[in-house]
Design an enzyme around this catalytic site. Structure first.
Site, PDB file in Angstrom:
ATOM      1  N   THR A 138       0.836  -1.201   0.000  1.00 30.29           N
ATOM      2  CA  THR A 138       0.000   0.000   0.000  1.00 30.29           C
ATOM      3  C   THR A 138       0.872   1.254   0.000  1.00 30.29           C
ATOM      4  O   THR A 138       0.533   2.266  -0.602  1.00 30.29           O
ATOM      5  CB  THR A 138      -0.902   0.024   1.256  1.00 30.29           C
ATOM      6  OG1 THR A 138      -1.576  -1.228   1.362  1.00 30.29           O
ATOM      7  CG2 THR A 138      -1.921   1.128   1.199  1.00 30.29           C
ATOM      8  N   SER A 153       6.353   3.864   8.558  1.00 27.69           N
ATOM      9  CA  SER A 153       5.192   4.583   9.069  1.00 27.69           C
ATOM     10  C   SER A 153       4.931   4.313  10.552  1.00 27.69           C
ATOM     11  O   SER A 153       5.782   4.537  11.377  1.00 27.69           O
ATOM     12  CB  SER A 153       3.989   4.239   8.210  1.00 27.69           C
ATOM     13  OG  SER A 153       2.918   5.047   8.556  1.00 27.69           O
ATOM     14  N   HIS A 154       3.762   3.763  10.839  1.00 32.01           N
ATOM     15  CA  HIS A 154       3.349   3.564  12.236  1.00 32.01           C
ATOM     16  C   HIS A 154       3.859   2.234  12.790  1.00 32.01           C
ATOM     17  O   HIS A 154       3.597   1.916  13.945  1.00 32.01           O
ATOM     18  CB  HIS A 154       1.818   3.581  12.298  1.00 32.01           C
ATOM     19  CG  HIS A 154       1.217   2.590  11.348  1.00 32.01           C
ATOM     20  ND1 HIS A 154       1.215   2.806   9.992  1.00 32.01           N
ATOM     21  CD2 HIS A 154       0.677   1.385  11.544  1.00 32.01           C
ATOM     22  CE1 HIS A 154       0.673   1.764   9.392  1.00 32.01           C
ATOM     23  NE2 HIS A 154       0.348   0.884  10.307  1.00 32.01           N
ATOM     24  N   ASP A 178       2.181   9.966  13.527  1.00 35.76           N
ATOM     25  CA  ASP A 178       2.792   8.638  13.523  1.00 35.76           C
ATOM     26  C   ASP A 178       4.287   8.726  13.236  1.00 35.76           C
ATOM     27  O   ASP A 178       4.875   9.813  13.264  1.00 35.76           O
ATOM     28  CB  ASP A 178       2.083   7.739  12.502  1.00 35.76           C
ATOM     29  CG  ASP A 178       2.314   8.217  11.081  1.00 35.76           C
ATOM     30  OD1 ASP A 178       2.626   9.403  10.899  1.00 35.76           O
ATOM     31  OD2 ASP A 178       2.194   7.401  10.151  1.00 35.76           O
ATOM     32  N   ASP A 199       6.214   8.692  10.587  1.00 38.30           N
ATOM     33  CA  ASP A 199       6.724   9.583   9.536  1.00 38.30           C
ATOM     34  C   ASP A 199       5.891  10.846   9.356  1.00 38.30           C
ATOM     35  O   ASP A 199       6.084  11.577   8.375  1.00 38.30           O
ATOM     36  CB  ASP A 199       6.836   8.827   8.208  1.00 38.30           C
ATOM     37  CG  ASP A 199       5.511   8.269   7.732  1.00 38.30           C
ATOM     38  OD1 ASP A 199       4.678   7.922   8.595  1.00 38.30           O
ATOM     39  OD2 ASP A 199       5.294   8.163   6.514  1.00 38.30           O
ATOM     40  N   ASP A 231       2.701  11.512   8.703  1.00 37.54           N
ATOM     41  CA  ASP A 231       1.597  11.738   7.758  1.00 37.54           C
ATOM     42  C   ASP A 231       0.224  11.459   8.361  1.00 37.54           C
ATOM     43  O   ASP A 231      -0.777  11.988   7.900  1.00 37.54           O
ATOM     44  CB  ASP A 231       1.811  10.978   6.431  1.00 37.54           C
ATOM     45  CG  ASP A 231       2.048   9.504   6.603  1.00 37.54           C
ATOM     46  OD1 ASP A 231       2.000   9.012   7.738  1.00 37.54           O
ATOM     47  OD2 ASP A 231       2.291   8.828   5.573  1.00 37.54           O
ATOM     48  N   ARG A 232       0.174  10.635   9.400  1.00 37.01           N
ATOM     49  CA  ARG A 232      -1.131  10.366  10.014  1.00 37.01           C
ATOM     50  C   ARG A 232      -1.426  11.372  11.125  1.00 37.01           C
ATOM     51  O   ARG A 232      -0.517  12.023  11.643  1.00 37.01           O
ATOM     52  CB  ARG A 232      -1.153   8.969  10.634  1.00 37.01           C
ATOM     53  CG  ARG A 232      -0.982   7.872   9.631  1.00 37.01           C
ATOM     54  CD  ARG A 232      -1.121   6.523  10.290  1.00 37.01           C
ATOM     55  NE  ARG A 232      -1.075   5.484   9.263  1.00 37.01           N
ATOM     56  CZ  ARG A 232      -1.641   4.301   9.378  1.00 37.01           C
ATOM     57  NH1 ARG A 232      -2.295   3.985  10.483  1.00 37.01           N
ATOM     58  NH2 ARG A 232      -1.561   3.413   8.408  1.00 37.01           N
ATOM     59  N   LYS A 285      -0.550  12.522   2.701  1.00 33.21           N
ATOM     60  CA  LYS A 285      -1.339  12.922   3.851  1.00 33.21           C
ATOM     61  C   LYS A 285      -0.414  13.640   4.825  1.00 33.21           C
ATOM     62  O   LYS A 285       0.802  13.432   4.803  1.00 33.21           O
ATOM     63  CB  LYS A 285      -2.038  11.738   4.491  1.00 33.21           C
ATOM     64  CG  LYS A 285      -1.174  10.563   4.899  1.00 33.21           C
ATOM     65  CD  LYS A 285      -2.098   9.427   5.314  1.00 33.21           C
ATOM     66  CE  LYS A 285      -1.357   8.235   5.872  1.00 33.21           C
ATOM     67  NZ  LYS A 285      -0.827   7.342   4.828  1.00 33.21           N
TER      68      LYS A 285
HETATM   69  C1  G16 Z   1      -0.535   3.644   4.394  1.00 31.23           C
HETATM   70  C2  G16 Z   1      -1.119   4.297   3.172  1.00 31.23           C
HETATM   71  C3  G16 Z   1      -2.543   4.657   3.412  1.00 31.23           C
HETATM   72  C4  G16 Z   1      -3.339   3.464   3.891  1.00 31.23           C
HETATM   73  C5  G16 Z   1      -2.677   2.861   5.106  1.00 31.23           C
HETATM   74  C6  G16 Z   1      -3.309   1.551   5.529  1.00 31.23           C
HETATM   75  O1  G16 Z   1      -0.440   4.581   5.407  1.00 31.23           O
HETATM   76  O2  G16 Z   1      -0.390   5.450   2.816  1.00 31.23           O
HETATM   77  O3  G16 Z   1      -3.053   5.151   2.212  1.00 31.23           O
HETATM   78  O4  G16 Z   1      -4.643   3.821   4.199  1.00 31.23           O
HETATM   79  O5  G16 Z   1      -1.327   2.571   4.821  1.00 31.23           O
HETATM   80  O6  G16 Z   1      -3.151   0.628   4.506  1.00 31.23           O
HETATM   81  P1  G16 Z   1      -3.521  -0.882   4.680  1.00 31.23           P
HETATM   82  O7  G16 Z   1      -4.970  -0.904   5.099  1.00 31.23           O
HETATM   83  O8  G16 Z   1      -3.276  -1.507   3.352  1.00 31.23           O
HETATM   84  O9  G16 Z   1      -2.659  -1.446   5.786  1.00 31.23           O
HETATM   85  P2  G16 Z   1       0.897   4.736   6.219  1.00 31.23           P
HETATM   86  O10 G16 Z   1       0.643   5.833   7.185  1.00 31.23           O
HETATM   87  O11 G16 Z   1       1.100   3.383   6.885  1.00 31.23           O
HETATM   88  O12 G16 Z   1       1.956   5.007   5.209  1.00 31.23           O
END
Ligand code: G16
Length: 541
Positions: free
Chosen positions: A16, A111-112, A275, A277, A279-280, A374
């Site tokens: 993703t 990310s998180h 989070d 990085d 973005d959240r 984001k």
């Molecule tokens: C990433 C993506 C988001 C997505 C999220 C969850 O966020 O950038 O667009 O909604 O993962 O994805 P999944 O449901 O496939 O785990 P981040 O903040 O983890 O980079």
């Protein structure tokens, strides 16, 4: 330049959001190098171009940057802009790519997900628009990674990442820059900092939990230095390689302290966290946590209160599993609402073509056309701007919103680390059962439609299939099943539950109670508890 022979690794397919794996996988000999070479081979415009590099400071961030810099030099990149100490939040990287006309950027983050030697690492490529690479690029990188025979890397000493200034690796220029200033300037240009500063000076209180992740320096500069929030308003502000042993995911479980503070009798007026990085975001008021889908809708309805959006928005988009609260607002505003698959990359074309101004996801992501990612601090500032203009509390603003537009009760149940084969089978079985579900009743909820979501990009005409299984009910309720594309162990089944309520006497229900029928229906349909042996979801958000 030395050429090192190597052989392909399985599974270098970006999910993703980039390639995300456990540190022990990333640190295997040639693993990172193979992926980065596949990227340089698939994006030829990087040769002779400008590349932005930075990460969230997690374990392996520095070492990975040194390797990438030497490989960039060997692959003909003209110049790299690198955040001081290797730090760049994801939205700040997007800002820099756009501001300096870079051909792309590499963001090192999972990310998180947790960090440290036993945690996760990740690498994302963003293109010249500042946004995550579209599927056609990530597919090309993956295809290349499967046939790669070696990589090019310059012989050079490590660069001093802590020192702002200019240096060289061979013919390639390297500039170490302040990771915060350009981004903070951009945000200051969007919002009414004078009004927010005055609100804070008049006694409005706030707390921001940076979770020992990348947003600490950004939040300190913006909230404390530029907006005058007292020193200490930003908590856990030093980025650490293992996030202080925490899990930089701004939810009720991992941002427990923040939630406890905001639900205590001494709660400040506003609380937020981001989070790994940056973005959240999650935003809270005294005694109230705003669900991300509701935050998107409330921001959409109030964006005109911030200077950059005062002339209105062109449209709004949300990922398919995100509640449809924003659609209701878009309808009232007379602007289009788009439904895309999960993943910020799907918003890129809509933003670039000017069809949307604001977008968001249930997974704690909100943003706008100011960058192509984001942006956690953008959402925080948007809320502060709205609060400063309206002079009401978060709870009052949310309650008025529900009264005007109705309420989309919403939650997500995650079953984590289940066997990948079992998860695929569960999804295949639901998919096969979809036609038989139509017309079926679960208590008072009757299924009106059921499908496997395919997205047709209205800008470039591309299609993305298999993006989640949707079960729609006559009442307007909805259940969505999807496998996560960001986990690193086994598979995570996500179940998204949504019920729309317009009856003004039913706007204050407990979310779990409001969704009981749907929660039970979801288990009857997918039987994840029975099949995985788990008695309850691992995470409810
Ligand atoms: C990433 C993506 C988001 C997505 C999220 C969850 O966020 O950038 O667009 O909604 O993962 O994805 P999944 O449901 O496939 O785990 P981040 O903040 O983890 O980079």
């Amino acid at each position: 330049m030395p050429h090192i022979a190597s052989t392909p690794f399985d599974g270098q397919k970006p999910g993703t959001s980039g390639l995300r794996k456990q540190v022990k996988i990333f640190t295997q000999t040639h693993y990172l190098e193979n992926f980065v070479q596949s990227l340089f081979d698939s994006v030829p415009e990087l040769s002779g171009g400008l590349l932005v590099i930075g990460g969230d400071g997690r374990f392996y961030n520095d070492s990975a940057i040194q390797i990438i810099l030497r490989m960039a030099a060997a692959n003909g990149v003209a110049k790299c802009l690198v955040g001081q100490n290797g730090l760049l939040s994801t939205p700040a990287a997007s800002c820099l790519i756009r501001k300096y006309g870079a051909q792309g950027g590499l963001i090192l983050s999972a990310s998180h997900n947790p960090g440290g030697p036993d945690g996760d690492f990740g690498i994302k490529f963003n293109g010249a628009n500042g946004g995550p690479a579209p599927e056609r690029v990530t597919n090309a990188i993956y295809a290349r990674s499967q046939i790669i025979t070696g990589y090019d890397i310059a012989n050079a000493a490590n660069i001093e990442l802590g020192q702002i200034g200019h240096t060289q690796i061979g013919d390639m220029a390297v500039q170490i820059i302040d990771p915060v200033r350009d981004y903070a300037d951009l945000l200051e240009s969007l919002f009414d900092f004078g009004k927010i500063r005055a609100m804070i000076a008049n006694g409005f209180t706030l707390t921001f939990d940076a979770m020992h992740a990348v947003t600490g320096p950004y939040a300190k500069e913006i909230l404390q230095s530029r907006l005058g929030a007292p020193i200490g308003s930003v908590k856990n502000a030093t980025p650490l390689p293992d996030f202080g042993g925490g899990h930089p995911d701004p939810n009720r479980v991992y941002a427990k302290e923040l939630f406890e503070t905001m639900f205590s009798k001494d709660a400040p007026d506003f609380g937020a966290a981001s989070d790994g990085d940056g973005d959240r975001n999650i935003v809270l008021g005294k005694g109230v946590a705003i669900a991300p889908s509701d935050s998107l809708a409330i921001i959409t309805a109030n964006a005109h209160l911030a200077p950059a959006y005062q002339d209105g928005i062109s449209g709004v988009a949300r990922s398919m599993p995100t509640s449809r609260a924003a659609d209701v607002v878009a309808k009232a505003l007379g602007v289009p609402a788009f439904e895309t698959p999960t993943g910020w990359k799907f918003f890129g074309n809509l933003l670039d073509s000017g069809q949307i101004t604001i977008c968001g996801e249930e997974s704690a992501g909100t943003g706008s056309s100011h960058v192509r990612e984001k942006d956690g601090l953008w959402a925080v500032l948007m809320w502060l701007n709205i609060l400063a203009q309206r002079g009401q509390s978060m709870a009052e603003i949310q309650a008025q919103h529900f009264t005007k537009y109705g309420r989309h009760y919403y939650c997500r149940h995650d079953y984590e680390a289940i066997d990948s084969t079992l998860a695929a089978q569960i999804m295949a079985d639901i998919d096969a059962a979809l036609p038989r579900l139509i017309g079926r009743a679960f208590d008072d909820e009757i299924v009106s439609a059921a499908d496997n979501f395919t997205y047709h990009d209205p800008v470039d005409g591309s299609s993305s299939d298999n993006q989640g299984l949707r079960i729609l009910f006559k009442s307007g309720s909805r259940i969505v099943f999807r496998l996560s594309g960001t986990g690193t162990v086994g598979a995570t089944l996500r179940i998204y539950l949504e019920r729309y309520e317009a009856d003004k006497t039913l706007l204050g229900l407990n979310t779990d109670k409001a969704l009981t029928t749907l929660i039970e229906a979801a288990e009857i349909i997918c039987q994840v508890k029975a099949r995985s042996g788990k008695s309850k979801p691992d995470m409810i958000t």
